[in-house]
Design an enzyme around this catalytic site. Structure first.
Site, PDB file in Angstrom:
ATOM      1  N   ASP A  36       6.997 -20.504   9.554  1.00  0.00           N
ATOM      2  CA  ASP A  36       5.794 -21.331   9.692  1.00  0.00           C
ATOM      3  C   ASP A  36       4.702 -20.516  10.387  1.00  0.00           C
ATOM      4  OD1 ASP A  36       5.341 -24.703   9.688  1.00  0.00           O
ATOM      5  OD2 ASP A  36       3.917 -23.475  10.801  1.00  0.00           O
ATOM      6  N   HIS A  52       7.227 -27.272  -7.902  1.00  0.00           N
ATOM      7  CA  HIS A  52       6.309 -28.132  -7.139  1.00  0.00           C
ATOM      8  C   HIS A  52       6.766 -29.584  -7.211  1.00  0.00           C
ATOM      9  CE1 HIS A  52       2.562 -29.422  -5.272  1.00  0.00           C
ATOM     10  NE2 HIS A  52       2.601 -30.440  -6.126  1.00  0.00           N
ATOM     11  N   ASN A  96       8.292 -34.314   6.835  1.00  0.00           N
ATOM     12  CA  ASN A  96       7.207 -35.283   6.882  1.00  0.00           C
ATOM     13  C   ASN A  96       6.883 -35.711   5.454  1.00  0.00           C
ATOM     14  OD1 ASN A  96       6.983 -34.917   9.706  1.00  0.00           O
ATOM     15  ND2 ASN A  96       5.734 -33.087   9.392  1.00  0.00           N
ATOM     16  N   HIS A 109       8.924 -29.825   1.709  1.00  0.00           N
ATOM     17  CA  HIS A 109       9.403 -28.765   2.602  1.00  0.00           C
ATOM     18  C   HIS A 109      10.197 -29.361   3.748  1.00  0.00           C
ATOM     19  CE1 HIS A 109       5.342 -29.913   3.978  1.00  0.00           C
ATOM     20  NE2 HIS A 109       5.769 -29.676   5.214  1.00  0.00           N
TER      21      HIS A 109
HETATM   22  P1  5GP Z   1       3.532 -30.693   7.242  1.00  0.00           P
HETATM   23  O1  5GP Z   1       2.562 -31.198   8.274  1.00  0.00           O
HETATM   24  O2  5GP Z   1       2.979 -30.843   5.852  1.00  0.00           O
HETATM   25  O3  5GP Z   1       4.908 -31.249   7.384  1.00  0.00           O
HETATM   26  O4  5GP Z   1       3.728 -29.169   7.561  1.00  0.00           O
HETATM   27  C1  5GP Z   1       3.031 -28.137   6.970  1.00  0.00           C
HETATM   28  C2  5GP Z   1       3.390 -26.876   7.723  1.00  0.00           C
HETATM   29  O5  5GP Z   1       2.973 -25.776   6.958  1.00  0.00           O
HETATM   30  C3  5GP Z   1       2.722 -26.768   9.098  1.00  0.00           C
HETATM   31  O6  5GP Z   1       3.716 -26.621  10.098  1.00  0.00           O
HETATM   32  C4  5GP Z   1       1.843 -25.505   8.969  1.00  0.00           C
HETATM   33  O7  5GP Z   1       1.826 -24.732  10.144  1.00  0.00           O
HETATM   34  C5  5GP Z   1       2.490 -24.768   7.811  1.00  0.00           C
HETATM   35  N1  5GP Z   1       1.556 -23.984   7.034  1.00  0.00           N
HETATM   36  C6  5GP Z   1       0.383 -24.412   6.516  1.00  0.00           C
HETATM   37  N2  5GP Z   1      -0.227 -23.419   5.839  1.00  0.00           N
HETATM   38  C7  5GP Z   1       0.591 -22.335   5.926  1.00  0.00           C
HETATM   39  C8  5GP Z   1       0.496 -20.998   5.417  1.00  0.00           C
HETATM   40  O8  5GP Z   1      -0.459 -20.592   4.748  1.00  0.00           O
HETATM   41  N3  5GP Z   1       1.530 -20.169   5.708  1.00  0.00           N
HETATM   42  C9  5GP Z   1       2.606 -20.570   6.451  1.00  0.00           C
HETATM   43  N4  5GP Z   1       3.558 -19.666   6.679  1.00  0.00           N
HETATM   44  N5  5GP Z   1       2.728 -21.826   6.931  1.00  0.00           N
HETATM   45  C10 5GP Z   1       1.725 -22.691   6.673  1.00  0.00           C
HETATM   46 ZN    ZN Z   2       3.381 -26.675  -4.754  1.00  0.00          ZN
END
Ligand code: 5GP
Ligand code: ZN
Length: 122
Positions: A36, A52, A96, A109
């Site tokens: 992350d 996807h 989430n 994810h």
């Molecule tokens: P969500 O809030 O959708 O459950 O989590 C999305 C996660 O993706 C967040 O923890 C955020 O830090 C991570 N994330 C978002 N954009 C990127 C990216 O470009 N690269 C990486 N490695 N993580 C990302």
């Molecule tokens: Zn996707």
């Protein structure tokens, strides 16, 4: 539609396609795991299907082999990335789902978070 192979507007599809760089944890034909970008814990990586699927809300029985593969990978990758062994150690697995579930990236994810306490969040 429940899933497409690739959504050109999806940031995680771009990560799978290596159009956006990421730090890899694991890759095989079905899934990709990467660190992350904004970790909450000493270990914080994401495990995603390469296809996807927008969220857990679109998962059906047809995804059972994929989901089983992901679930079985989590304990192995968690230890590989430095989570301490169960039961004194362990890790948190979070998915989430939807806006009210706090989902920001709409590509299924699993967050895997672990390592010695305290954590930044969670
Ligand atoms: P969500 O809030 O959708 O459950 O989590 C999305 C996660 O993706 C967040 O923890 C955020 O830090 C991570 N994330 C978002 N954009 C990127 C990216 O470009 N690269 C990486 N490695 N993580 C990302
Ligand atoms: Zn996707």
């Amino acid at each position: 539609m429940n899933s497409t192979e690739h959504d050109p507007n999806c940031i995680f599809c771009k990560i799978v396609a290596k159009q956006i760089p990421s730090r890899p944890v694991h890759e095989d034909a079905q899934v990709y795991a990467f660190h992350d970008i904004n970790p909450w814990a000493p270990v914080h990586f994401l495990l995603i299907p390469k296809a996807h699927i927008p969220s857990l809300a679109q998962v059906t029985d047809a995804h059972a082999p994929l989901m089983a593969h992901m679930m079985a990978l989590i304990p192995r990758l968690a230890l590989q990335e430095g989570c301490n062994p169960y039961p004194q150690g362990g890790y948190r697995v979070v998915t989430n789902t939807g806006s009210e579930g706090g989902q920001e990236v709409h590509h299924l994810h699993f967050h895997i978070m672990g390592g010695s306490r305290p954590w930044l969040r969670g």
